[in-house]
Each structure stands twice: as C-alpha cells, then as structure tokens.
Write an enzyme that holds these catalytic residues in place. Structure first.
Site, PDB file in Angstrom:
ATOM      1  CG  ASP A   8      -0.334   0.180   2.535  1.00  0.00           C
ATOM      2  OD1 ASP A   8       0.915   0.307   2.622  1.00  0.00           O
ATOM      3  OD2 ASP A   8      -1.074   0.205   3.536  1.00  0.00           O
ATOM      4  CB  CYS A  65       0.797  -2.375   4.770  1.00  0.00           C
ATOM      5  SG  CYS A  65       0.582  -3.470   6.182  1.00  0.00           S
ATOM      6  CB  THR A  67       1.880  -2.557  11.067  1.00  0.00           C
ATOM      7  OG1 THR A  67       0.667  -3.053  10.484  1.00  0.00           O
ATOM      8  CG2 THR A  67       1.668  -1.195  11.702  1.00  0.00           C
ATOM      9  CG  HIS A  98      10.084 -24.640  12.802  1.00  0.00           C
ATOM     10  ND1 HIS A  98      10.290 -24.298  14.114  1.00  0.00           N
ATOM     11  CD2 HIS A  98      11.247 -25.222  12.396  1.00  0.00           C
ATOM     12  CE1 HIS A  98      11.500 -24.669  14.482  1.00  0.00           C
ATOM     13  NE2 HIS A  98      12.099 -25.225  13.440  1.00  0.00           N
ATOM     14  CG  HIS A 133       8.375 -28.568  11.465  1.00  0.00           C
ATOM     15  ND1 HIS A 133       8.157 -28.014  12.709  1.00  0.00           N
ATOM     16  CD2 HIS A 133       9.701 -28.831  11.397  1.00  0.00           C
ATOM     17  CE1 HIS A 133       9.303 -27.937  13.362  1.00  0.00           C
ATOM     18  NE2 HIS A 133      10.252 -28.428  12.587  1.00  0.00           N
TER      19      HIS A 133
END
Length: 149
Positions: A8, A65, A67, A98, A133
């Site tokens: 963004d 973005c 965060t 993992h 995993h």
C-alpha cells in the site's frame, strides 16, 4: 523463483527497494502495486498477490504496508496461504523451516530497509524442514477445509 510483491502507500518505497534485490537475486517478480505513495486500501493490493500464491501462479509473495499486519490478515483469508509478519531474521528463518510460510508481510514503519532486505534474503534462502512440521501444516489445511467452503 516466481515472486508476487505488493504494497500500500505506506510500503511503496520499501517495495521498490525489495524489488531491486529480488531482480539482483535472479527472481521473476510480478508487482501488484501500488505505484506511488498516494493513500490506497491495502486489501486491494495484498489480495491479488495472495490469490496468485494460492493458485500456484507464484511460488511466494512479499507484502508491505505500514505494519505488515493488515496485509497478513488479508492474505491469510486465502486458502493455502501461510502469511507471516516478520521483523527479524530469526523469525524469517524459523517460519520457513517450521511453518513453510509462503507469504512474507513486513511493516515499512516498523523496520528499516537494511533489515528488511536481510529478512527477505533469509526468508527466500531457507527451506522447509518437513518431518514433524508437516503434520502441523496438515492440521492447518484441515482447518481451512472446515471453514473455507
């Protein structure tokens, strides 16, 4: 590797730096935008990149973005996507080993470009370990099947 990338307005500048790195590393990159720093809605850019991973048109995606959180939320609504927010190299390595993450989300307002480029490099070069995993990923896929009808 075929990599989708999207951002963004808050992640635009960092996206451009990451694209340069990806090209230098020899990856095929498809940019889903945005193309400048004008305010936009992150779902409009993160969703098509995540869909491309889900549909196997891309091996992985990188979403940026402010965060990384919003982009990860959007991407994780798409079946088959395992999007993670990463702001350190240890987590970048661990989530590949993992969790076999296939979408990396980062926050341009959280980390600087130097660290972001290191994270991308580690994330791209780390392989999934499989083994114990894989069973966990199978459980995640079963949850998707139950709720994504």
């Amino acid at each position: 590797m075929k990599i989708a990338i999207a951002a963004d307005h808050g992640g635009f500048s960092l996206k451009e730096e990451i694209k340069e790195l990806l090209h230098k590393l020899g990856h095929e990159v498809h940019d889903f935008g945005t193309s400048n720093c004008e305010s936009v809605d992150y779902p409009d850019y993160g969703l098509p990149a995540a869909e491309g991973v889900s549909e196997k048109r891309f091996d992985r995606a990188i979403l940026i973005c402010g965060t990384g959180l919003g982009m990860a939320i959007v991407a994780n609504k798409v079946p088959g996507v395992r999007a993670v927010v990463v702001h350190d190299t240890f987590s970048a390595k661990a989530t590949r080993q993992h969790n076999d993450s296939n979408v990396l989300a980062m926050g341009a307002r959280v980390i600087g470009p130097g660290l972001a480029l290191d994270i991308v490099s580690v994330w791209l070069e780390t392989e999934f370990e499989g083994g114990r995993h894989q069973g966990r990923l199978d459980k995640i896929a079963a949850i998707e099947q139950k709720y994504c009808k």
